[in-house]
Design a protein around this motif. Sequence first.
Motif, mmCIF file in Angstrom:
data_model
loop_
_atom_site.group_PDB
_atom_site.id
_atom_site.type_symbol
_atom_site.label_atom_id
_atom_site.label_comp_id
_atom_site.label_asym_id
_atom_site.label_seq_id
_atom_site.Cartn_x
_atom_site.Cartn_y
_atom_site.Cartn_z
ATOM 1 N N GLY A 501 0.807 -1.208 0.000
ATOM 2 C CA GLY A 501 0.000 0.000 0.000
ATOM 3 C C GLY A 501 0.842 1.260 0.000
ATOM 4 O O GLY A 501 0.551 2.218 -0.737
ATOM 5 N N THR A 502 1.919 1.282 0.792
ATOM 6 C CA THR A 502 2.786 2.463 0.791
ATOM 7 C C THR A 502 3.528 2.596 -0.524
ATOM 8 O O THR A 502 3.781 3.713 -0.993
ATOM 9 C CB THR A 502 3.790 2.397 1.957
ATOM 10 N N ALA A 503 3.864 1.476 -1.148
ATOM 11 C CA ALA A 503 4.533 1.541 -2.460
ATOM 12 C C ALA A 503 3.613 2.157 -3.500
ATOM 13 O O ALA A 503 4.044 2.966 -4.336
ATOM 14 C CB ALA A 503 4.974 0.147 -2.892
ATOM 15 N N ARG A 504 2.319 1.795 -3.437
ATOM 16 C CA ARG A 504 1.366 2.353 -4.409
ATOM 17 C C ARG A 504 1.150 3.843 -4.202
ATOM 18 O O ARG A 504 0.763 4.554 -5.128
ATOM 19 C CB ARG A 504 0.029 1.615 -4.308
ATOM 20 N N LYS A 505 1.394 4.318 -3.004
ATOM 21 C CA LYS A 505 1.220 5.751 -2.733
ATOM 22 C C LYS A 505 2.317 6.598 -3.352
ATOM 23 O O LYS A 505 2.232 7.831 -3.332
ATOM 24 C CB LYS A 505 1.166 5.991 -1.223
ATOM 25 N N LEU A 507 5.781 6.887 -2.571
ATOM 26 C CA LEU A 507 6.638 7.618 -1.654
ATOM 27 C C LEU A 507 7.878 8.123 -2.379
ATOM 28 O O LEU A 507 8.372 7.495 -3.316
ATOM 29 C CB LEU A 507 7.080 6.721 -0.496
ATOM 30 N N SER A 508 8.396 9.245 -1.927
ATOM 31 C CA SER A 508 9.663 9.735 -2.456
ATOM 32 C C SER A 508 10.773 8.770 -2.059
ATOM 33 O O SER A 508 10.603 7.921 -1.187
ATOM 34 C CB SER A 508 9.963 11.125 -1.880
ATOM 35 N N SER A 509 11.923 8.904 -2.721
ATOM 36 C CA SER A 509 13.045 8.036 -2.372
ATOM 37 C C SER A 509 13.440 8.226 -0.914
ATOM 38 O O SER A 509 13.767 7.263 -0.214
ATOM 39 C CB SER A 509 14.234 8.304 -3.292
ATOM 40 N N ARG A 510 13.401 9.489 -0.435
ATOM 41 C CA ARG A 510 13.712 9.745 0.961
ATOM 42 C C ARG A 510 12.684 9.068 1.872
ATOM 43 O O ARG A 510 13.039 8.495 2.901
ATOM 44 C CB ARG A 510 13.749 11.258 1.218
ATOM 45 N N ALA A 545 -1.454 6.656 7.814
ATOM 46 C CA ALA A 545 -1.936 8.041 7.775
ATOM 47 C C ALA A 545 -0.802 9.034 7.566
ATOM 48 O O ALA A 545 -1.024 10.114 7.018
ATOM 49 C CB ALA A 545 -2.696 8.367 9.070
ATOM 50 N N VAL A 546 0.424 8.681 8.006
ATOM 51 C CA VAL A 546 1.512 9.662 7.964
ATOM 52 C C VAL A 546 2.594 9.332 6.947
ATOM 53 O O VAL A 546 3.544 10.103 6.788
ATOM 54 C CB VAL A 546 2.175 9.820 9.357
ATOM 55 N N ALA A 547 2.483 8.206 6.246
ATOM 56 C CA ALA A 547 3.588 7.751 5.392
ATOM 57 C C ALA A 547 3.982 8.767 4.330
ATOM 58 O O ALA A 547 5.163 8.896 3.978
ATOM 59 C CB ALA A 547 3.221 6.425 4.736
ATOM 60 N N ARG A 548 3.003 9.507 3.800
ATOM 61 C CA ARG A 548 3.327 10.486 2.752
ATOM 62 C C ARG A 548 3.984 11.730 3.327
ATOM 63 O O ARG A 548 4.571 12.522 2.595
ATOM 64 C CB ARG A 548 2.053 10.885 1.995
#
Length: 956
Positions: A501-505, A507-510, A545-548
């Motif tokens: 799920g976080t991969a689909r969002k 995320l930046s490399s950082r 909720a905070v991953a982005r």
Amino acid sequence: MTEQSRSDLHRSDLTNDIHWQAWCDWASAVGVAIPALSDFTAARARVWEASEYVAISVARHPDAFAELVASGDLARSYGPGELAERLQGVLAEVSDEPALHKALRLFRRREMVRIIWRDIAGTAPLPETLEDLSELADVCIRQALDLLYDWTCAEIGTPRDAEGRPQRLVVLGMGKLGARELNLSSDIDLIFAFAHSGEVEGGPRSLSNQQFFVRLGQRLVQALANKTVDGFVFRVDTRLRPFGDVGPLAMSFQAMEDYYQSQAREWERYAMIKARPVAGAAEDVASLMEMLRPFVYRRYLDFGAFESLRDLKQMIAKELHRRGMDANIKLGPGGIREIEFIGQAFQLVRGGRDADLQVRPIREVLALLAERALLPGDAVTKLDAAYCFLRLVENRLQAHRDKQTHRLPDDDLGRLRLARSMGFADWTSFSAILKAHRRLVQAQFDEVFAAPAAESDPCETGLSAVWQGGHSADYDFSKLEEAGFEDPSAVRTRIEQFRDGTARKGLSSRGSERLAQLMPQVLRIVAGSDHPDLALERVLRVLEAVARRTAYLAMLIEHPVILSHLARLASMSPWFTDHIGRHPLLLDEMIDPRRLYAPLRREDLEGELDALLAYVDAEDLEQQMERLHQFAQGNMLRVAAADLTEVIPLMVVSDYLTEIAEVAVGRVLRLAFDHFVARHGRPTSITGEDTGFLVLGYGKLGGIELGYGSDLDLVFLHGTESITAMTEGPKDISNEQFYARLGQRIIHMMTTQTASGTLYEVDMRLRPDGNKGMLVRSLRSFAAYQETDAWTWEHQALVRARPVAGDAALFAPFAEIRRQVLCRERDPQQLRTQVREMRRKMRDSLDKTRDGRFDLKQGAGGIADIEFMVQYAVLRWAAAHPELTDWTDNVRLLETLARLDLLPGKAADDLTEAYKALRAAYHRSALQEQPKTIPVDQLAPERERVQSLWRTLMED
């Protein structure tokens, strides 16, 4: 000291004597008295030994020094504005640039001799020296710019905006100039900006505003930095501007905003902390600083600042080491920059939420860090002492030859000169103190910026492999089971879902790097909690909720203690993690366990809210609501943490929650009232000493029985004595209109959904005539309604009504109205019938007892039955026992009924115990986010006793 050192020192003394003798010879020749005071002689010897620049300047320009001595300026501090007045007199007759350049340089030389003398002689403390140097730069910039602007307008025309208004240049002082901490031979870092694009009018050819201001900026730089026979004023560095050397020298505000929003680098945020307007029109300055503030100070907690500053410091350290500059007291280990980085890190992390931290001088920042317990007070004291010592060393290094240097001397003579200028007998004794300060600074810097601990045990290494994926299911199951998870298969599936799920969002490399660093810690810490599988599910919801927002990931990496508290509390209650998932800012509350498990009482709540709102503009309604929401949510979180861990007993939880609500309501009233007073003036002809407004709390708020997520039952009254009364402002309106609008704004501020949620849900249906009635009534109207028109159930509600905010002068009149209504003689049988009938209607419509579950509030034998019996008892017996109107909460009312022996046998005690047990179950259901029901076989004895007492009191 070596023989060579003694020889060098002797030659230096001879040179100093020659310079001083040259001045003395001149003085004798022109009849100037040579000061013979011992203090002057001792100070002169110290200054001449420490500053070759002063010795040579005095020898070459003896008349200037004579004037300094005669004026007495060497012996006194300047007053506010005095330096500007002096320069204004110097420039009064200047009419062209060569004359301007000369006048500025002569002025600068005079003042530098004075400042260095007072610094080395010890008659000016460090803060005065830094302030004098900064003021010198400010006045030279401003007054030179004023002349150059007029001359440039005369030559090429006047820059104007689209409405034809003349435009002025805004000059930002950066770095030490911005913080008014300038050192003795410092560059000044400047950024030039102008408010609006447009065209120059009245000139010989067509030019844009930018072309005008670039030309003006170039002339200002030349006036300050060009080296002439008279020296220079200040070296000027303009490379901190957008795009650096390749960018235009001056930019419009819009162009700057575009740059800082889309292209600025992280280090430019740090630079902007110290940005201070040195020149420019007040309106333009305010606009520019307002535009820059969100770039520097993020609204959320930006713990990525620690990581970025850590990386920047490592780059600086590597470069210095490569160039052999470890002896640099500014940039080297334990140097001035490390102290500044410590302060800047906390400013960047917290300055968006704590406006007090948006200050420029580093010593003020350090003091605030101690005051807020963000750094230990002892550490701050030592850092402050080290900063002062290092800044003095910096000034003495630069005073020697008016040269910008931060490098400690490596020759014996230079070392001895520096040590003696600092008040030490030799280099060895000086160096020992210097090294001690630098060790302290470096140790504190390393502690603040210590990189989060790497994987420290085999368990975390294995969990890291589980998070990365790619291993067999059996491998993952074994690692998860070893860690302490109960159902490894389900946990593995949930981890995969979260990772995908976080991969689909996207995320930046950082962000991906931070998540990879964080997750093994998360799994290890959660695995050690009481209910690891449950806790993991709840913690992952927070992370989803905070991953982005990678700053939150950085925060959790920098402070693993947050994960420990999060896992512990998540295993106890979903309310906690759901609340944080909706409001991630609350993660900050978990850094310090002293705060997390220690909810505040009223006085401290008021102080915290004062601090949160201190720098919010009076008309910035959005920010006012945001800060109020942060206040309420943060404090509710602390109460929940202390409640779940049993730091506070269950029966006082409602006391804490009620006080949070009361403080919030009181502040909303004050903000809303001040808003309307500013527009319409104060209401006249009122009962009251302040607002003339009263907020009544009914229900759980009135009964001091608030729970998590409780609505607030409110009623608004005002003290207007005349229906024709008007406000006293220029845009006057009737008192009735004023208070009606005030009530509407209060509800708006309480209930409007913002980025951080709503403050409270508000229920106004208990006001006279319910939803059909006026939002705000006068006290007289309220009394008349209660006397003649109110239903029995409204008098029942009045039992739990009390003032929770507003004008204290109205509290007593309301209490008297309430007492008179509640103490009215009533027919017991008629009263009992009316109360019983109302309870039946309520149960028929609201009772959710079914399918083997009992409704804690509305079921037969539940909380509402107890409340109705208490209200009935008050209304029945208050006429004979007025003390029954003293309280609004059920427990103390039951205590009063027991003391008066008005209920049969142990009825009051039984009802009290049942009430506490039912409320405890209700309360726990709220924290578990479960329906407010229990299995029908739970609390059966308590419920049966309540039903028995109901039959005895209300039906027999």
